[in-house]
Design an enzyme around this catalytic site. Structure first.
Site, PDB file in Angstrom:
ATOM      1  N   ASP A 137      68.024 -27.798 -21.561  1.00 37.85           N
ATOM      2  CA  ASP A 137      67.554 -29.171 -21.353  1.00 37.85           C
ATOM      3  C   ASP A 137      67.456 -30.020 -22.616  1.00 37.85           C
ATOM      4  O   ASP A 137      67.641 -31.225 -22.575  1.00 37.85           O
ATOM      5  CB  ASP A 137      66.170 -29.144 -20.664  1.00 37.85           C
ATOM      6  CG  ASP A 137      65.169 -28.253 -21.378  1.00 37.85           C
ATOM      7  OD1 ASP A 137      65.520 -27.703 -22.442  1.00 37.85           O
ATOM      8  OD2 ASP A 137      64.039 -28.087 -20.870  1.00 37.85           O
ATOM      9  N   HIS A 138      67.220 -29.374 -23.756  1.00 38.82           N
ATOM     10  CA  HIS A 138      66.932 -30.168 -24.956  1.00 38.82           C
ATOM     11  C   HIS A 138      68.172 -30.687 -25.681  1.00 38.82           C
ATOM     12  O   HIS A 138      68.078 -31.606 -26.467  1.00 38.82           O
ATOM     13  CB  HIS A 138      66.110 -29.341 -25.950  1.00 38.82           C
ATOM     14  CG  HIS A 138      64.659 -29.275 -25.608  1.00 38.82           C
ATOM     15  ND1 HIS A 138      64.193 -28.715 -24.457  1.00 38.82           N
ATOM     16  CD2 HIS A 138      63.560 -29.706 -26.282  1.00 38.82           C
ATOM     17  CE1 HIS A 138      62.873 -28.796 -24.432  1.00 38.82           C
ATOM     18  NE2 HIS A 138      62.466 -29.396 -25.532  1.00 38.82           N
ATOM     19  N   ASP A 148      57.594 -23.497 -25.592  1.00 37.87           N
ATOM     20  CA  ASP A 148      57.567 -24.950 -25.633  1.00 37.87           C
ATOM     21  C   ASP A 148      56.119 -25.374 -25.446  1.00 37.87           C
ATOM     22  O   ASP A 148      55.408 -24.805 -24.611  1.00 37.87           O
ATOM     23  CB  ASP A 148      58.428 -25.541 -24.512  1.00 37.87           C
ATOM     24  CG  ASP A 148      58.608 -27.034 -24.691  1.00 37.87           C
ATOM     25  OD1 ASP A 148      59.661 -27.443 -25.205  1.00 37.87           O
ATOM     26  OD2 ASP A 148      57.687 -27.790 -24.349  1.00 37.87           O
ATOM     27  N   ARG A 177      54.680 -37.668 -25.996  1.00 37.02           N
ATOM     28  CA  ARG A 177      54.554 -37.714 -27.448  1.00 37.02           C
ATOM     29  C   ARG A 177      55.132 -38.992 -28.007  1.00 37.02           C
ATOM     30  O   ARG A 177      56.152 -39.464 -27.511  1.00 37.02           O
ATOM     31  CB  ARG A 177      55.327 -36.548 -28.053  1.00 37.02           C
ATOM     32  CG  ARG A 177      54.404 -35.548 -28.611  1.00 37.02           C
ATOM     33  CD  ARG A 177      55.060 -34.294 -29.032  1.00 37.02           C
ATOM     34  NE  ARG A 177      54.133 -33.247 -28.653  1.00 37.02           N
ATOM     35  CZ  ARG A 177      54.426 -31.985 -28.531  1.00 37.02           C
ATOM     36  NH1 ARG A 177      55.640 -31.574 -28.772  1.00 37.02           N
ATOM     37  NH2 ARG A 177      53.514 -31.125 -28.190  1.00 37.02           N
ATOM     38  N   SER A 219      54.833 -29.540 -31.589  1.00 37.85           N
ATOM     39  CA  SER A 219      55.707 -28.600 -30.878  1.00 37.85           C
ATOM     40  C   SER A 219      55.477 -27.134 -31.217  1.00 37.85           C
ATOM     41  O   SER A 219      54.802 -26.779 -32.178  1.00 37.85           O
ATOM     42  CB  SER A 219      57.135 -29.005 -31.193  1.00 37.85           C
ATOM     43  OG  SER A 219      57.916 -27.910 -31.465  1.00 37.85           O
ATOM     44  N   ARG A 233      57.994 -25.179 -31.939  1.00 36.48           N
ATOM     45  CA  ARG A 233      59.194 -24.696 -32.631  1.00 36.48           C
ATOM     46  C   ARG A 233      58.834 -23.829 -33.837  1.00 36.48           C
ATOM     47  O   ARG A 233      58.181 -24.268 -34.775  1.00 36.48           O
ATOM     48  CB  ARG A 233      60.099 -25.862 -33.023  1.00 36.48           C
ATOM     49  CG  ARG A 233      59.495 -26.863 -33.967  1.00 36.48           C
ATOM     50  CD  ARG A 233      60.350 -28.120 -34.081  1.00 36.48           C
ATOM     51  NE  ARG A 233      60.163 -28.981 -32.934  1.00 36.48           N
ATOM     52  CZ  ARG A 233      60.121 -30.317 -32.994  1.00 36.48           C
ATOM     53  NH1 ARG A 233      60.282 -30.951 -34.128  1.00 36.48           N
ATOM     54  NH2 ARG A 233      59.927 -31.031 -31.913  1.00 36.48           N
TER      55      ARG A 233
HETATM   56  C1  MIC Z   1      58.798 -31.209 -27.870  1.00 38.44           C
HETATM   57  O1  MIC Z   1      58.399 -31.812 -26.880  1.00 38.44           O
HETATM   58  O2  MIC Z   1      58.458 -31.511 -29.034  1.00 38.44           O
HETATM   59  C2  MIC Z   1      59.695 -30.039 -27.680  1.00 38.44           C
HETATM   60  C3  MIC Z   1      61.012 -30.395 -28.243  1.00 38.44           C
HETATM   61  O3  MIC Z   1      59.861 -29.772 -26.309  1.00 38.44           O
HETATM   62  C4  MIC Z   1      59.085 -28.860 -28.405  1.00 38.44           C
HETATM   63  C5  MIC Z   1      59.908 -27.676 -28.523  1.00 38.44           C
HETATM   64  C6  MIC Z   1      60.915 -27.727 -29.581  1.00 38.44           C
HETATM   65  O4  MIC Z   1      60.669 -28.186 -30.682  1.00 38.44           O
HETATM   66  O5  MIC Z   1      61.988 -27.201 -29.328  1.00 38.44           O
HETATM   67  C7  MIC Z   1      57.729 -28.446 -27.919  1.00 38.44           C
HETATM   68  O6  MIC Z   1      57.001 -29.263 -27.450  1.00 38.44           O
HETATM   69  O7  MIC Z   1      57.353 -27.280 -28.110  1.00 38.44           O
HETATM   70 FE1  SF4 Z   2      61.610 -32.117 -23.172  1.00 38.84          FE
HETATM   71 FE2  SF4 Z   2      59.463 -31.614 -24.675  1.00 38.84          FE
HETATM   72 FE3  SF4 Z   2      60.090 -34.102 -23.930  1.00 38.84          FE
HETATM   73 FE4  SF4 Z   2      59.249 -32.430 -22.138  1.00 38.84          FE
HETATM   74  S1  SF4 Z   2      58.078 -33.179 -23.903  1.00 38.84           S
HETATM   75  S2  SF4 Z   2      60.982 -33.829 -21.908  1.00 38.84           S
HETATM   76  S3  SF4 Z   2      60.133 -30.503 -22.834  1.00 38.84           S
HETATM   77  S4  SF4 Z   2      61.260 -32.758 -25.282  1.00 38.84           S
END
Ligand code: MIC
Ligand code: SF4
Length: 755
Positions: A95-96, A160, A448, A643, A645
């Protein structure tokens, strides 16, 4: 894709006995959170758990979910663990990595092409190790999990931070780094310090423009981005029971923004409706058999102050729609105060883009409510002033809302439907703008809104609201518009008002989908070969990190003292860098490039103490590494928030940073550092942060007697010959100290599996 009813049955079989034992041992009624946690304790850890917060406790989660951007690192680590198959049901979701540019179909095809190597890798690893694989286009991890795998009273971990979304269906779902997922998939227990409990009592009932999203926007304002740290938030009360399961999912999802370990709602009629509506009658029937254990005890909810560490009460009947932002998700404005705030703070009032959808807010209910506003734009001859995009959370939702005509409504209003993926939410947005230097505003229904998060542009002021409010703002094109009270001028010069949104909790004709995008793994994966091209720029097999040398650390150079907010987006930016998530060396070139250097208030410019020159953080660090010199990173409060990550921990580890010293850490990031064998320490006196100077050489003493609860000492040798010395804290337990010594948790697993 079938969920595992037998597995759920097993969980429920032991559930009642465990709950009864816990009630007896603790001698008190229990919250829902305690029940689920106690039902998932590893054998033998009950006493530690009942002592609450004394030490880390081992749990046995039921499931693991991973998204493509974090799965690569998680699975690269799992491949080293030496197991033939995953020990618990696990899934991967693509998805990302899909960039939003033109629209769903074209963007998806482009993504399949540009990310082919990574998708092939994830598909073959999944096939080999017995992991369910959700193809690109199938949807966003949390929405797919809610629709297919979440179940009341269960426990899962996900790589995640928005994994808590499944709390909407009564599951304890926790975001972790890939190394934690790797442990659970390898059959090892998963440890967590027993959390604090925050209770949120919801009274009344939502009406008009207010929605579930406004509950969490308000909670974020109360608790701030740090307020939920170390806590699980449990929602209860008649108000909670009045919310749809997907609305609850929205609230739990965005609970990540207050730093909460997770959030959860009890099993109720709304959960049962959603389970049945998503073709999981079997789960609803099973859950009904132990219903009283899938919610907190009545005594707890009657006197919450006695059982929760903190209680917040919100009356849904009085809750106003909220808009949060810019630049942080906890700056909460009730809509009646928002216009004034925009003017006072000189935020750009013209709205350029409204974006709805994402994993947080793309349920059938969300889409129908937003569409009821969009329909009015058409009916009342209003021309939509801002750009408008829709990101469906899953193919099932997309197919269903398309069948029911809602996507058509958005198109009529001028909206563009993007692929079922993260897209703009994670900086995967090729936004077209005539002038990126202009201060500008966007509003999203995502969760976010840190600087640069959506489009990489520091001038973009991003606000967060519910999908219906975003849609109304997109029509008005003006952030000082209040849809509850103000009128708009339509194309015929008349003043018109938008009526309150109307939506449907569940599709009347039921959910439908042609191809949900699921691929089951091979029964016997032993013959499946996983290939990684050694010349690849996107994937790189991992080399084990070196073990600790057995001495105190001396003569470390200060790499950067980061000032103010330093989220994982600052430490390891997403957007264009997502493509290197499976290649540690390449992605390390983004290490800390977003952090602000206290010495010059600039990002990505630090002094190289060997040359006296200023340069980018990664290059400077590589120079120290080439000279065999260790370094230290210093940071402020809530370092690593955002996140899950683990790249934010692995990159410094890979490039030779030896310690991260901050005022405080965000939970997932702190664990990620420990897992990778990095030293993460905090100032015993936060004021000592001010003592750190740009040209310092730094020693860390006490490591030879590194022990739980025992402080270490940091000595700063300043350029002028003077020095400072102070105590620092750490939260390593005995096991985690072993990880540090071995150079990372994986080095220990690898040894165990080899024996
Ligand atoms: C996000 O919303 O910041 C992400 C991208 O989904 C991350 C995960 C990532 O950095 O791959 C998260 O929230 O953990
Ligand atoms: Fe994707 Fe993270 Fe955004 Fe949800 S908050 S849509 S998992 S990047």
């Amino acid at each position: 894709m079938a969920f595992d009813l037998d597995m759920i049955k097993k969980v429920y079989d032991r559930y009642s006995t465990r709950v009864a034992a816990a009630r007896k041992a603790t001698g008190k009624p229990l919250t829902l959170t305690e029940k689920i946690l106690y039902a998932h304790l590893s054998e033998g850890d009950a006493q530690k758990a009942f002592a609450r917060g004394v030490d880390y406790v081992d749990f046995a989660p039921d499931r693991v979910a991973m998204q493509d951007a974090t799965a690569q690192m998680a699975l690269l680590q799992f491949m080293q663990a030496g197991r033939p198959k995953v020990a618990v049901p696990s899934t991967v979701h693509c998805d990302h990595l899909i960039q939003a540019k033109i629209g769903a179909e074209v963007d998806l095809n482009t993504a399949k092409d540009t990310n082919k190597e990574v998708y092939d890798f994830l598909a073959s690893v999944s096939d080999k190790y017995g992991i369910g694989f959700w193809k690109p286009g199938a949807g966003i991890i949390h929405q797919v999990v809610l629709e297919n795998y979440a179940f009341p009273g269960g426990m899962m971990i996900g790589t995640d931070s928005h994994t808590p979304n499944a709390g909407g269906l009564g599951m304890i779902a926790i975001g972790v780094g890939g190394a934690d997922a790797c442990d659970v998939m390898a059959g090892l227990p998963w440890e967590l310090k027993f959390p604090k409990l925050i209770g949120v009592k919801l009274t009344g009932k939502l009406s008009g423009w207010s929605s579930a999203k406004d509950v969490i926007l308000k909670v974020a304002g109360i608790l701030t981005v740090k307020g939920g740290t170390g806590a699980i938030v449990e929602y209860f009360g008649e108000g909670a029971r009045s919310l749809s399961a997907t609305g609850k999912g929205t609230i739990c999802n965005m609970g990540a923004e207050i730093g909460a370990t997770t959030s959860v709602f009890g099993y109720d009629e709304k959960a049962a409706i959603y389970l049945r509506g998503t073709k999981r009658e079997g789960i609803a029937a099973l859950a009904d058999t132990i219903k009283e254990h899938l919610t907190g005890d009545a005594e707890v909810y009657a006197n919450p102050e006695q059982y929760f560490d903190q209680v917040i009460e919100i009356n849904l009947s009085e809750l106003e729609p909220h808009v949060n932002g810019p630049f942080t998700p906890d700056l909460a404005w009730p809509i009646s105060k928002f216009a004034a705030a925009v003017k006072e703070n000189n935020w750009p009032a013209t709205l350029e883009v409204g974006l709805i959808g994402s994993c947080t807010n793309s349920s059938y209910e969300d889409i129908t409510r937003a569409a009821s506003i969009a329909q009015q734009a058409v009916d009342k001859h209003l021309k939509t002033k801002a750009e408008f995009t829709i990101t469906p959370g899953s193919e099932q939702v997309r197919y269903t809302v398309d069948r029911d005509g809602y996507l058509g409504t958005f198109a009529e209003m001028g909206g563009v439907v993007l692929a079922n993926a993260c897209g703009p939410c994670i900086g995967q947005w090729a936004r077209h703008t005539d002038d990126p230097t202009r201060k500008n505003s966007i509003i999203t229904s995502f969760n976010r809104n840190f600087a640069k998060r959506q489009d990489g542009n520091p001038n973009t002021h991003a606000f967060v609201a519910s999908p219906e409010i975003v849609t109304a703002f997109a029509i008005a094109g003006d952030l000082t518009f209040n849809p509850l009270t103000d009128t708009l001028t339509n194309e015929q010069g008349q003043q018109v008002k938008l009526d309150e949104p109307q939506g449907l909790e569940m599709p009347i004709k039921g959910y439908a989908v042609e191809d949900a995008g699921y691929q089951a793994p091979a029964e016997d994966g032993s013959k499946v070969e996983v290939k990684v091209d050694p010349k690849s720029s996107r994937l790189q097999l991992l080399d084990p990190f070196a073990a600790w040398e057995g001495t105190d650390l001396t003569g470390l150079k200060l790499l950067i003292k980061a000032k103010g907010k330093c989220t994982t987006d600052h430490i390891s930016m997403a957007g264009p860098w997502l493509k290197f998530r499976g290649h540690l060396d390449n992605i390390s070139n983004n290490m800390l490039i977003g952090a602000i250097n206290f010495a010059n208030n600039t990002a990505d410019s630090v002094k190289n103490q060997l040359t006296g020159e200023y340069g980018p953080v990664p290059a400077t660090q590589r120079d120290y590494k080439a000279h065999g010199i260790g370094t230290i990173v210093v940071g402020d409060e809530n370092y690593g928030e955002g996140s899950s990550r683990e790249h934010a921990a692995m990159e410094p580890r890979h490039l030779g940073v030896r310690a991260i010293l901050v005022k405080s850490f965000a939970r997932i990031h702190e664990t990620n550092l420990k897992k990778q064998g990095m030293l993460g320490i905090t100032f015993a006196d936060p004021a000592d942060y001010d003592k750190v100077q740009e040209d310092d050489s730094i020693d860390i003493q006490g490591l030879t007697s590194f022990a739980p609860g025992k402080q270490l000492t940091v000595v700063l040798h300043h350029k002028d010959g003077s020095s400072d010395s102070f105590a620092v804290n750490h939260t390593y337990n005995a096991q985690q100290i072993e990880w540090f010594k071995a150079g990372g948790a994986l080095n220990i697993i690898r040894k165990q599996m080899a024996n």
